[in-house]
Design a protein around this motif. Structure first.
Motif, short mmCIF file in Angstrom:
data_model
loop_
_atom_site.label_atom_id
_atom_site.label_comp_id
_atom_site.label_asym_id
_atom_site.label_seq_id
_atom_site.Cartn_x
_atom_site.Cartn_y
_atom_site.Cartn_z
N TRP A 106 1.34 -1.17 -0.46
CA TRP A 106 0.03 0.05 -0.31
C TRP A 106 0.85 1.15 -0.24
O TRP A 106 0.11 2.43 0.20
CB TRP A 106 -1.00 -0.05 1.14
N VAL A 107 1.86 1.01 -0.05
CA VAL A 107 2.96 2.65 0.14
C VAL A 107 4.01 2.43 -1.10
O VAL A 107 4.90 1.80 -1.54
CB VAL A 107 4.18 2.46 1.44
N PRO A 108 3.79 3.31 -2.13
CA PRO A 108 4.24 2.83 -2.97
C PRO A 108 5.80 3.48 -3.27
O PRO A 108 5.97 4.25 -1.71
CB PRO A 108 4.07 5.10 -3.99
N ASN A 109 6.49 3.26 -3.29
CA ASN A 109 8.60 2.77 -3.66
C ASN A 109 8.84 2.93 -1.59
O ASN A 109 9.81 2.69 -2.16
CB ASN A 109 9.03 4.82 -3.40
N SER A 110 8.33 1.74 -1.70
CA SER A 110 8.61 0.82 -0.09
C SER A 110 9.07 -0.77 -1.06
O SER A 110 7.92 -1.18 -1.42
CB SER A 110 7.80 1.34 0.66
N PHE A 111 9.79 -1.19 0.19
CA PHE A 111 10.10 -2.58 0.20
C PHE A 111 9.24 -3.17 1.11
O PHE A 111 9.64 -2.67 2.25
CB PHE A 111 11.29 -2.88 -0.10
N TYR A 112 9.32 -4.16 1.76
CA TYR A 112 8.65 -5.35 2.70
C TYR A 112 9.01 -6.47 2.64
O TYR A 112 9.61 -7.58 1.45
CB TYR A 112 6.90 -5.80 2.10
N PHE A 113 9.81 -6.91 4.08
CA PHE A 113 10.43 -8.21 3.89
C PHE A 113 9.11 -8.73 5.02
O PHE A 113 9.70 -8.28 6.76
CB PHE A 113 11.06 -7.60 4.44
N PRO A 114 8.49 -9.69 4.29
CA PRO A 114 7.61 -10.46 5.55
C PRO A 114 8.12 -11.54 6.77
O PRO A 114 9.35 -12.08 6.34
CB PRO A 114 6.42 -11.14 5.02
N LYS A 115 7.16 -11.82 7.69
CA LYS A 115 8.21 -12.92 8.45
C LYS A 115 7.55 -14.33 7.77
O LYS A 115 6.59 -13.52 6.52
CB LYS A 115 7.46 -12.95 9.26
N ILE A 116 8.67 -14.70 8.19
CA ILE A 116 8.34 -16.30 7.42
C ILE A 116 7.14 -17.42 8.18
O ILE A 116 6.63 -16.69 9.24
CB ILE A 116 9.60 -17.23 7.66
N TYR A 117 6.10 -17.64 7.64
CA TYR A 117 4.68 -18.39 8.09
C TYR A 117 5.15 -19.72 8.36
O TYR A 117 5.47 -19.83 7.34
CB TYR A 117 3.37 -18.29 7.37
N LYS A 118 5.04 -20.51 9.79
CA LYS A 118 5.17 -21.90 9.73
C LYS A 118 4.10 -22.27 10.43
O LYS A 118 3.04 -21.97 11.31
CB LYS A 118 5.79 -21.97 10.67
N MET A 142 -4.85 -12.30 17.07
CA MET A 142 -4.46 -13.70 17.70
C MET A 142 -5.36 -15.09 17.09
O MET A 142 -4.75 -16.38 16.85
CB MET A 142 -4.53 -13.82 19.26
N LYS A 143 -6.14 -14.96 17.75
CA LYS A 143 -7.61 -16.17 17.10
C LYS A 143 -6.73 -16.89 15.45
O LYS A 143 -6.56 -18.44 15.96
CB LYS A 143 -8.79 -16.03 16.77
N ASP A 144 -6.13 -16.29 14.96
CA ASP A 144 -6.51 -16.89 13.41
C ASP A 144 -5.64 -17.56 13.30
O ASP A 144 -4.57 -17.94 12.38
CB ASP A 144 -6.29 -15.57 12.51
N TYR A 145 -3.77 -17.52 14.32
CA TYR A 145 -3.01 -17.62 14.29
C TYR A 145 -2.41 -18.81 15.44
O TYR A 145 -1.75 -19.33 15.27
CB TYR A 145 -1.82 -17.00 15.06
N ASN A 146 -3.30 -19.56 15.94
CA ASN A 146 -2.62 -20.39 16.45
C ASN A 146 -2.85 -21.88 15.98
O ASN A 146 -2.04 -22.39 16.79
CB ASN A 146 -5.19 -21.05 16.89
N ASP A 147 -2.71 -22.05 15.00
CA ASP A 147 -2.00 -23.49 13.58
C ASP A 147 -0.74 -22.93 13.46
O ASP A 147 -0.37 -23.56 12.60
CB ASP A 147 -3.24 -23.93 12.81
N PHE A 148 -0.32 -21.85 13.68
CA PHE A 148 0.74 -21.33 12.39
C PHE A 148 1.35 -19.68 13.93
O PHE A 148 0.52 -19.72 14.38
CB PHE A 148 0.04 -19.88 11.85
N GLU A 149 3.15 -20.15 13.64
CA GLU A 149 3.38 -19.25 13.96
C GLU A 149 4.67 -18.10 12.93
O GLU A 149 4.80 -18.55 12.04
CB GLU A 149 4.94 -19.84 14.27
N THR A 150 5.13 -17.05 13.35
CA THR A 150 6.06 -16.02 12.41
C THR A 150 6.99 -16.19 13.38
O THR A 150 7.67 -16.72 14.19
CB THR A 150 4.73 -14.58 12.66
N ILE A 151 8.17 -16.57 11.86
CA ILE A 151 9.14 -16.43 12.49
C ILE A 151 9.50 -15.25 11.82
O ILE A 151 9.77 -14.73 10.71
CB ILE A 151 9.62 -17.66 11.72
N GLU A 152 10.35 -14.31 12.69
CA GLU A 152 11.00 -13.01 12.31
C GLU A 152 11.60 -13.06 11.23
O GLU A 152 12.78 -14.62 11.45
CB GLU A 152 11.54 -12.28 13.49
N ASN A 153 13.04 -12.21 10.81
CA ASN A 153 13.45 -11.63 9.42
C ASN A 153 14.82 -12.52 10.72
O ASN A 153 14.75 -11.60 11.82
CB ASN A 153 13.60 -10.62 9.03
N SER A 154 16.06 -12.44 10.29
CA SER A 154 17.35 -13.03 10.70
C SER A 154 17.96 -11.15 10.41
O SER A 154 17.95 -10.03 10.23
CB SER A 154 17.94 -13.89 10.93
#
Length: 185
Positions: A106-118, A142-154
């Protein structure tokens, strides 16, 4: 409460930003300011010359948030209200540890590095095509993430991503031979 039940957008490992902060200060001659506001915000884990931990200081206010973001050269952050200020002031933005994935354009001229989803049950790292079929694709609930975890960028991922982004906004970035070959296909 947030230490016990952190949300998917929360950054848990502040140490992963230290290398990038030191690079920005020592190599690029930037001053770096950690933004944010929360009653339970923890001080940054390391004192670094040229770095101000505004987020845990007594100076936080709506007015100062606006002044600091509006007068910055670059915004590096996550999905937060402050991100909207970078857009309003047309400040180049580099988003790391970004959640949810669906909101990353949604932000022009921006880059995104998402968390990894597991997937917690299988340990499987989700591909983008798998991710878009889950409730977490467009959610920070939080309720939508019960079966998933996010892994932060190193730490290395954040540093290299920020270096590339700065090179791009400075007009100094050159694609590698590998990237050029992939684009030709």
């Amino acid at each position: 409460y947030r230490d016990i039940f952190p949300g998917p957008r929360d950054t848990k490992n502040l140490d992963s930003y230290i290398e990038t902060i030191e690079y920005l200060i020592k190599q690029k001659n930037y001053a770096v300011i950690r933004m944010g506001r929360d009653k339970e915000i923890q001080p940054f884990p390391k004192k670094i010359e040229g770095f101000f931990d505004y987020a845990s200081s007594e100076y936080t206010s709506d007015k100062n948030d606006i002044l600091l973001v509006g007068n910055s050269r670059l915004y590096i952050g996550t999905n937060s209200g402050l991100a909207m200020l970078s857009y309003k002031f047309r400040i180049p933005a580099c988003f790391v540890n970004y959640v949810p994935f669906s909101k990353s354009s949604w932000v022009p001229n921006s880059f995104y590095f998402p968390k990894i989803y597991k997937n917690k049950k299988t340990g499987h790292i989700l591909t983008i095509s798998e991710l878009i079929r889950t409730p977490i694709f467009n959610s920070i609930e939080m309720k939508d993430y019960n079966d998933f975890e996010t892994i932060e960028n190193s730490s290395d991922d954040i540093l290299n991503f920020v270096k590339e982004y700065i090179d791009r906004i400075d007009g100094k970035y050159l694609d590698s031979k590998e990237v050029l070959l992939i684009r030709e296909k």
